[in-house]
Motif scaffolding. Structure first.
Motif, PDB file in Angstrom:
ATOM      1  N   SER A 104      -8.234  -9.607  -5.349  1.00 10.32           N
ATOM      2  CA  SER A 104      -9.045  -8.559  -4.726  1.00 10.32           C
ATOM      3  C   SER A 104     -10.075  -8.010  -5.699  1.00 10.32           C
ATOM      4  O   SER A 104      -9.853  -7.984  -6.906  1.00 10.32           O
ATOM      5  CB  SER A 104      -8.142  -7.423  -4.234  1.00 10.32           C
ATOM      6  OG  SER A 104      -7.129  -7.919  -3.380  1.00 10.32           O
ATOM      7  N   ASP A 105     -11.200  -7.557  -5.160  1.00  6.70           N
ATOM      8  CA  ASP A 105     -12.203  -6.892  -5.997  1.00  6.70           C
ATOM      9  C   ASP A 105     -11.722  -5.505  -6.413  1.00  6.70           C
ATOM     10  O   ASP A 105     -11.950  -5.068  -7.541  1.00  6.70           O
ATOM     11  CB  ASP A 105     -13.528  -6.755  -5.240  1.00  6.70           C
ATOM     12  CG  ASP A 105     -14.178  -8.097  -4.963  1.00  6.70           C
ATOM     13  OD1 ASP A 105     -14.037  -9.007  -5.806  1.00  6.70           O
ATOM     14  OD2 ASP A 105     -14.830  -8.230  -3.908  1.00  6.70           O
ATOM     15  N   VAL A 106     -11.086  -4.800  -5.462  1.00 10.90           N
ATOM     16  CA  VAL A 106     -10.589  -3.443  -5.706  1.00 10.90           C
ATOM     17  C   VAL A 106      -9.289  -3.269  -4.930  1.00 10.90           C
ATOM     18  O   VAL A 106      -9.152  -3.759  -3.805  1.00 10.90           O
ATOM     19  CB  VAL A 106     -11.614  -2.371  -5.240  1.00 10.90           C
ATOM     20  CG1 VAL A 106     -11.005  -0.961  -5.302  1.00 10.90           C
ATOM     21  CG2 VAL A 106     -12.872  -2.423  -6.087  1.00 10.90           C
ATOM     22  N   VAL A 107      -8.346  -2.552  -5.531  1.00  9.26           N
ATOM     23  CA  VAL A 107      -7.113  -2.173  -4.848  1.00  9.26           C
ATOM     24  C   VAL A 107      -7.211  -0.694  -4.478  1.00  9.26           C
ATOM     25  O   VAL A 107      -7.605   0.133  -5.308  1.00  9.26           O
ATOM     26  CB  VAL A 107      -5.881  -2.427  -5.726  1.00  9.26           C
ATOM     27  CG1 VAL A 107      -4.623  -1.864  -5.076  1.00  9.26           C
ATOM     28  CG2 VAL A 107      -5.722  -3.920  -5.989  1.00  9.26           C
ATOM     29  N   PHE A 108      -6.857  -0.375  -3.251  1.00  9.31           N
ATOM     30  CA  PHE A 108      -6.862   1.019  -2.783  1.00  9.31           C
ATOM     31  C   PHE A 108      -5.414   1.420  -2.530  1.00  9.31           C
ATOM     32  O   PHE A 108      -4.862   1.178  -1.466  1.00  9.31           O
ATOM     33  CB  PHE A 108      -7.674   1.134  -1.486  1.00  9.31           C
ATOM     34  CG  PHE A 108      -8.079   2.546  -1.129  1.00  9.31           C
ATOM     35  CD1 PHE A 108      -7.138   3.571  -1.048  1.00  9.31           C
ATOM     36  CD2 PHE A 108      -9.408   2.844  -0.849  1.00  9.31           C
ATOM     37  CE1 PHE A 108      -7.516   4.867  -0.717  1.00  9.31           C
ATOM     38  CE2 PHE A 108      -9.792   4.150  -0.508  1.00  9.31           C
ATOM     39  CZ  PHE A 108      -8.839   5.154  -0.441  1.00  9.31           C
ATOM     40  N   PRO A 109      -4.758   2.058  -3.503  1.00  9.29           N
ATOM     41  CA  PRO A 109      -3.376   2.481  -3.298  1.00  9.29           C
ATOM     42  C   PRO A 109      -3.308   3.791  -2.522  1.00  9.29           C
ATOM     43  O   PRO A 109      -3.407   4.878  -3.096  1.00  9.29           O
ATOM     44  CB  PRO A 109      -2.841   2.646  -4.725  1.00  9.29           C
ATOM     45  CG  PRO A 109      -4.040   2.969  -5.545  1.00  9.29           C
ATOM     46  CD  PRO A 109      -5.226   2.340  -4.869  1.00  9.29           C
ATOM     47  N   ALA A 110      -3.157   3.702  -1.212  1.00 13.52           N
ATOM     48  CA  ALA A 110      -3.053   4.903  -0.366  1.00 13.52           C
ATOM     49  C   ALA A 110      -1.601   5.372  -0.401  1.00 13.52           C
ATOM     50  O   ALA A 110      -0.912   5.431   0.615  1.00 13.52           O
ATOM     51  CB  ALA A 110      -3.506   4.592   1.053  1.00 13.52           C
ATOM     52  N   LEU A 111      -1.155   5.700  -1.601  1.00 10.43           N
ATOM     53  CA  LEU A 111       0.243   6.022  -1.867  1.00 10.43           C
ATOM     54  C   LEU A 111       0.365   7.483  -2.264  1.00 10.43           C
ATOM     55  O   LEU A 111      -0.437   7.991  -3.051  1.00 10.43           O
ATOM     56  CB  LEU A 111       0.787   5.132  -2.989  1.00 10.43           C
ATOM     57  CG  LEU A 111       0.776   3.628  -2.711  1.00 10.43           C
ATOM     58  CD1 LEU A 111       1.037   2.848  -3.986  1.00 10.43           C
ATOM     59  CD2 LEU A 111       1.822   3.275  -1.649  1.00 10.43           C
ATOM     60  N   HIS A 112       1.391   8.134  -1.763  1.00 15.65           N
ATOM     61  CA  HIS A 112       1.592   9.551  -2.036  1.00 15.65           C
ATOM     62  C   HIS A 112       2.980   9.789  -2.627  1.00 15.65           C
ATOM     63  O   HIS A 112       3.947   9.126  -2.263  1.00 15.65           O
ATOM     64  CB  HIS A 112       1.471  10.366  -0.741  1.00 15.65           C
ATOM     65  CG  HIS A 112       0.250  10.074   0.063  1.00 15.65           C
ATOM     66  ND1 HIS A 112      -1.032  10.167  -0.456  1.00 15.65           N
ATOM     67  CD2 HIS A 112       0.094   9.689   1.354  1.00 15.65           C
ATOM     68  CE1 HIS A 112      -1.909   9.865   0.488  1.00 15.65           C
ATOM     69  NE2 HIS A 112      -1.258   9.562   1.592  1.00 15.65           N
ATOM     70  N   GLY A 113       3.057  10.742  -3.532  1.00 19.64           N
ATOM     71  CA  GLY A 113       4.359  11.187  -3.995  1.00 19.64           C
ATOM     72  C   GLY A 113       4.837  10.526  -5.269  1.00 19.64           C
ATOM     73  O   GLY A 113       4.137   9.750  -5.919  1.00 19.64           O
ATOM     74  N   GLU A 114       6.090  10.862  -5.614  1.00 21.81           N
ATOM     75  CA  GLU A 114       6.669  10.407  -6.870  1.00 21.81           C
ATOM     76  C   GLU A 114       6.821   8.888  -6.897  1.00 21.81           C
ATOM     77  O   GLU A 114       6.931   8.234  -5.868  1.00 21.81           O
ATOM     78  CB  GLU A 114       8.017  11.088  -7.121  1.00 21.81           C
ATOM     79  CG  GLU A 114       9.114  10.772  -6.133  1.00 21.81           C
ATOM     80  CD  GLU A 114       9.078  11.672  -4.908  1.00 21.81           C
ATOM     81  OE1 GLU A 114      10.063  11.625  -4.132  1.00 21.81           O
ATOM     82  OE2 GLU A 114       8.088  12.383  -4.695  1.00 21.81           O
ATOM     83  N   SER A 115       6.784   8.344  -8.105  1.00 20.79           N
ATOM     84  CA  SER A 115       6.893   6.903  -8.381  1.00 20.79           C
ATOM     85  C   SER A 115       5.693   6.116  -7.879  1.00 20.79           C
ATOM     86  O   SER A 115       5.718   4.882  -7.890  1.00 20.79           O
ATOM     87  CB  SER A 115       8.189   6.313  -7.776  1.00 20.79           C
ATOM     88  OG  SER A 115       9.307   6.964  -8.330  1.00 20.79           O
ATOM     89  N   THR A 116       4.647   6.800  -7.419  1.00 18.96           N
ATOM     90  CA  THR A 116       3.415   6.113  -7.019  1.00 18.96           C
ATOM     91  C   THR A 116       2.214   6.891  -7.533  1.00 18.96           C
ATOM     92  O   THR A 116       1.565   6.513  -8.490  1.00 18.96           O
ATOM     93  CB  THR A 116       3.334   5.976  -5.481  1.00 18.96           C
ATOM     94  OG1 THR A 116       3.425   7.261  -4.861  1.00 18.96           O
ATOM     95  CG2 THR A 116       4.446   5.103  -4.942  1.00 18.96           C
ATOM     96  N   GLU A 117       1.963   8.055  -6.910  1.00 21.70           N
ATOM     97  CA  GLU A 117       0.799   8.878  -7.221  1.00 21.70           C
ATOM     98  C   GLU A 117       0.905   9.560  -8.589  1.00 21.70           C
ATOM     99  O   GLU A 117      -0.081  10.074  -9.110  1.00 21.70           O
ATOM    100  CB  GLU A 117       0.668   9.938  -6.117  1.00 21.70           C
ATOM    101  CG  GLU A 117      -0.551  10.818  -6.169  1.00 21.70           C
ATOM    102  CD  GLU A 117      -0.479  11.913  -5.126  1.00 21.70           C
ATOM    103  OE1 GLU A 117      -1.302  12.842  -5.196  1.00 21.70           O
ATOM    104  OE2 GLU A 117       0.396  11.842  -4.228  1.00 21.70           O
ATOM    105  N   ASP A 118       2.085   9.562  -9.167  1.00 22.43           N
ATOM    106  CA  ASP A 118       2.326  10.268 -10.427  1.00 22.43           C
ATOM    107  C   ASP A 118       1.936   9.459 -11.660  1.00 22.43           C
ATOM    108  O   ASP A 118       2.375   9.758 -12.768  1.00 22.43           O
ATOM    109  CB  ASP A 118       3.794  10.685 -10.535  1.00 22.43           C
ATOM    110  CG  ASP A 118       4.751   9.507 -10.419  1.00 22.43           C
ATOM    111  OD1 ASP A 118       4.278   8.345 -10.318  1.00 22.43           O
ATOM    112  OD2 ASP A 118       5.971   9.733 -10.434  1.00 22.43           O
ATOM    113  N   GLY A 119       1.096   8.463 -11.490  1.00 25.60           N
ATOM    114  CA  GLY A 119       0.658   7.624 -12.596  1.00 25.60           C
ATOM    115  C   GLY A 119       1.452   6.350 -12.722  1.00 25.60           C
ATOM    116  O   GLY A 119       1.025   5.406 -13.408  1.00 25.60           O
TER     117      GLY A 119
END
Length: 324
Positions: free
Chosen positions: A70-85
């Protein structure tokens, strides 16, 4: 620099916000398709395994291969273990441009205690608070006036958060918050208007801040998970604030965004009491449907949801090119 065309959108996640994320991911895929991108998707299941949009389970090696294609990944992820870095760190290792903040900003923003300390250092007021760590207490809960708000230090969508009116309820709320995070934040209940500000870093590096949004509710109410997802939200756009308060909101939101090192779009939440601002929290991957707060704020500024998602992809691609 050529424009990104192949975008992979990721939804789900092994946390309480799994289904919220699935909604964001579906909306982002549709919006990016409208703007001419070739869009694919993957889902992280509740058990942490990966699967295609058709429900076919795949291994981590195949998932990484699809990310790298992919050219770009869009992580539409929310919350702990994802959005927290956590997920940003994974994508850094994979070596693919991605939408949103990096490891440090994601971790600091998700940690409500750390973000409070940074806001205070910047001169932005925060609610009085006490941190309960595993074996330590920072502050004196006995000195906190009721009512109080109890919440996990690292969680989103108000999961595990509760307003308490007495000491018996306090113990129950702490135990409930600790089912999500071993570190718990106890704060004074701030009576005031709840106003959100969106901050976006464009591909050029410039900052775009649309009009703020007010959450329409009683000042004694808490904007908890039930109000967010079980009822029709009452968002007031644009928030009716004086020019001076509006400028103060923009300055404070931008200062916190930049101090944390955020990228992409973030939502910075405040309480407003008269002319006083009280920082509440910052969300580095806010809800991403056309009905969510951030897209509504940009729509008020003449930016459609499809345009907003395309701007996020372009910003991520430009940042990846600069890093490379």
């Amino acid at each position: 620099m050529s424009a990104p065309t192949q975008v992979l959108v990721i939804g789900g996640g092994a946390n309480a916000e799994h289904f919220v994320s699935l909604g964001s991911a579906a909306a982002v895929r549709e919006a990016l398709s409208e703007s001419g991108h070739r869009v694919t998707g993957l889902t992280i299941r509740r058990d942490g395994e990966w699967e295609t949009l058709a429900g076919e389970q795949i291994g981590i090696a195949e998932a990484i291969g699809r990310l790298r294609d992919s050219d770009v990944v869009f992580p539409a992820l929310h919350g702990e273990s994802t959005e927290d870095g956590t997920f940003a760190g994974f994508l850094e290792c994979v070596g693919v441009p991605y939408v949103g903040s990096g490891v440090r900003a994601g971790a600091l923003a998700m940690d409500k205690w750390a973000s409070k300390l940074i806001a205070e250092h910047l001169g932005v007021a925060t609610a009085r608070g006490v941190l309960l760590d595993r074996d330590s207490i920072y502050g004196d809960p006995a000195q906190m006036p009721l009512p109080l708000v109890v919440k996990p230090v690292a969680s989103g969508s108000s999961y595990g958060a509760a307003r308490v009116e007495d000491n018996d309820a306090l113990a129950v709320a702490i135990a409930e918050a600790r089912t999500i995070d071993s570190r718990v934040l106890i704060e004074e209940f701030v009576v005031g208007r709840e106003i959100d500000v969106a901050v976006l870093r464009l591909a050029s590096g410039e900052i775009h801040i649309p009009p703020p949004l007010e959450i329409g509710k009683g000042t004694e109410e808490m904007f908890d998970t039930a109000l967010k997802y079980d009822a029709e939200p009452n968002f007031l756009l644009p928030a009716q604030v004086t020019p001076a308060v509006g400028e103060a909101l923009r300055r404070a939101a931008r200062a916190i965004y930049e101090a944390l090192g955020c990228e992409g779009v973030a939502r910075v939440d405040f309480f407003v009491r008269g002319t006083e601002l009280v920082f509440n929290e910052i969300n580095t991957m806010p809800g991403m449907t056309a009905h969510s707060q951030v897209p509504r704020m940009f729509a008020e500024d003449g930016v459609t949801f499809a345009q907003l998602t395309a701007m996020l992809v372009e910003s991520a691609y430009a940042r990846g090119a600069r890093t490379t």
